[in-house]
Motif scaffolding. Structure first.
Motif, short mmCIF file in Angstrom:
data_model
loop_
_atom_site.label_atom_id
_atom_site.label_comp_id
_atom_site.label_asym_id
_atom_site.label_seq_id
_atom_site.Cartn_x
_atom_site.Cartn_y
_atom_site.Cartn_z
N VAL A 186 -27.28 -23.61 -6.91
CA VAL A 186 -28.63 -23.44 -7.42
C VAL A 186 -29.56 -24.24 -6.52
O VAL A 186 -29.22 -25.33 -6.06
CB VAL A 186 -28.74 -23.90 -8.89
N ALA A 222 -33.06 -22.65 -13.61
CA ALA A 222 -32.53 -21.33 -13.23
C ALA A 222 -32.00 -20.57 -14.43
O ALA A 222 -32.32 -19.39 -14.63
CB ALA A 222 -31.44 -21.49 -12.18
N LEU A 223 -31.18 -21.22 -15.25
CA LEU A 223 -30.47 -20.51 -16.31
C LEU A 223 -31.35 -20.20 -17.52
O LEU A 223 -30.99 -19.35 -18.34
CB LEU A 223 -29.24 -21.31 -16.73
N LEU A 227 -30.27 -18.95 -8.37
CA LEU A 227 -28.86 -19.22 -8.61
C LEU A 227 -28.01 -18.09 -8.05
O LEU A 227 -28.27 -16.92 -8.32
CB LEU A 227 -28.59 -19.39 -10.10
N THR A 228 -27.01 -18.46 -7.26
CA THR A 228 -26.08 -17.47 -6.71
C THR A 228 -24.65 -17.99 -6.80
O THR A 228 -24.42 -19.19 -6.87
CB THR A 228 -26.38 -17.14 -5.23
N TRP A 242 -34.95 -13.05 -15.78
CA TRP A 242 -34.22 -13.91 -14.85
C TRP A 242 -33.16 -14.74 -15.54
O TRP A 242 -32.13 -15.07 -14.94
CB TRP A 242 -35.19 -14.79 -14.07
N HIS A 271 -29.47 -14.38 -14.02
CA HIS A 271 -28.72 -15.56 -13.60
C HIS A 271 -27.46 -15.74 -14.45
O HIS A 271 -26.42 -16.19 -13.95
CB HIS A 271 -29.60 -16.80 -13.69
N TRP A 317 -28.44 -9.14 -6.28
CA TRP A 317 -27.35 -10.03 -5.88
C TRP A 317 -26.09 -9.19 -5.80
O TRP A 317 -25.84 -8.34 -6.66
CB TRP A 317 -27.16 -11.15 -6.90
N TRP A 353 -31.22 -14.15 -3.17
CA TRP A 353 -31.32 -12.83 -3.78
C TRP A 353 -32.09 -11.96 -2.78
O TRP A 353 -33.16 -12.34 -2.33
CB TRP A 353 -32.09 -12.90 -5.10
#
Length: 303
Positions: free
Chosen positions: A26, A158-159, A167-168, A245, A249, A270, A279
């Motif tokens: 993240v 992010a979450l 976040l990936t 989002w 995520h 993603w 992304w």
């Protein structure tokens, strides 16, 4: 020396969450270079903790406190051991009324119980994080939570969906049987509750929809049975973009566990195997298939 090496290895395993490289990352949306790397196992648990908090309409600060607490107590791992009879993400104790061992080992249940106790702390959003966490946990190390606040803040941003496309995960499939569109819908209900799918008449594990169009019912599958479409609407305390989002995520965080290979939302996509924490914009020729519009999150599984 051998004992020191073994001890060092065990510490690394505990802090990082298990074997192998982190696999997930993240990044800060502020452009300040802040990052946090973590494992797919930790990603799933962080996503559950966050989803349970937002389903309770709690502020992002509550999620940050919960994530920092779990980072300290278990390194965001659902462990079946601890001090005395402590168990799970938050090291809750059956003997102290937190629930049965089976209940505490359920991450969604454990998160609910943590938030229930946190909400009983007067003014917890205004307290220093370590103070708020300690009032719930009553730890022998009351200052230990503070060091996790920067990482927990990145994860929460992010979450909860406040920070878009930050976040990936690599998305390497884990050795699990819980895969496919039905498993994705079941996991969504586990973390967010049935209300996420039921208002539009979707059934968890039910018949697949005949079309993957943006107007499909919430949680419906595409014609190939592998794509779950989640229309995004404004909710209480969150606008459509934030909600979208959060779901996008959440899907990436669960990619390894649920064998998710592709997620798209708001013109970004993603794909499993993407390790550069980016992304990517949906290109013109794939935009229609990828579902790059802003009114739905599309989650495609490997099978």
């Amino acid at each position: 020396m051998v004992l020191l090496a073994v001890a060092g290895y065990l510490v690394v395993q505990y802090v990082t969450g298990g074997r192998g490289g982190p696999g997930c990352k993240v990044v800060s949306a502020k452009g300040d270079g802040a990052t946090y790397e973590f494992t797919p196992e930790q990603a799933v648990n962080a996503a559950t903790i966050t989803a349970v908090g937002t389903a309770r309409d709690l502020p992002e600060r509550a999620v940050t406190i919960a994530l920092a607490t779990a980072l300290q107590e278990s390194a965001l791992r659902n462990i079946d051991y601890g001090d005395r009879d402590s168990l799970g993400l938050f090291q809750q104790r059956p003997s102290q009324g937190w629930g049965t061992p089976k209940e505490i080992m359920d991450p969604a249940y454990a998160s609910e119980k943590f938030y229930e106790h946190l909400e009983e702390v007067p003014g917890y959003t205004r307290l220093p994080l370590t103070v708020a966490a300690q009032k719930v946990q009553r730890s022998g190390f009351p200052q230990a939570y503070a060091k996790h606040e920067p990482d927990a803040t990145l994860l929460a941003a992010a979450l909860t969906g406040r920070s878009a496309a930050t976040l990936t995960c690599e998305g390497r499939p884990a050795a699990t049987r819980a895969a496919g569109a039905d498993a994705v819908r079941a996991a969504l209900v586990r973390d967010f509750g049935r209300d996420l799918l039921e208002p539009a008449g979707a059934e968890v594990g039910g018949p697949e929809a005949s079309s993957p169009s943006a107007g499909a019912p919430a949680g419906s599958s595409g014609s190939d049975g592998r794509t779950v479409t989640l229309p995004v609407a404004d909710g209480e305390g969150a606008d459509a973009g934030t909600r979208g989002w959060q779901l996008a995520h959440w899907a990436v965080a669960n990619a390894s566990e649920l064998h998710i290979r592709h997620v798209s939302y708001a013109g970004r996509e993603w794909t499993a195997g993407n390790t550069d924490s980016q992304w990517r914009p949906v290109d013109g020729k794939n935009a229609e298939d990828a579902g790059g519009d802003a009114d739905a999150v599309r989650i495609t599984t490997a099978g």
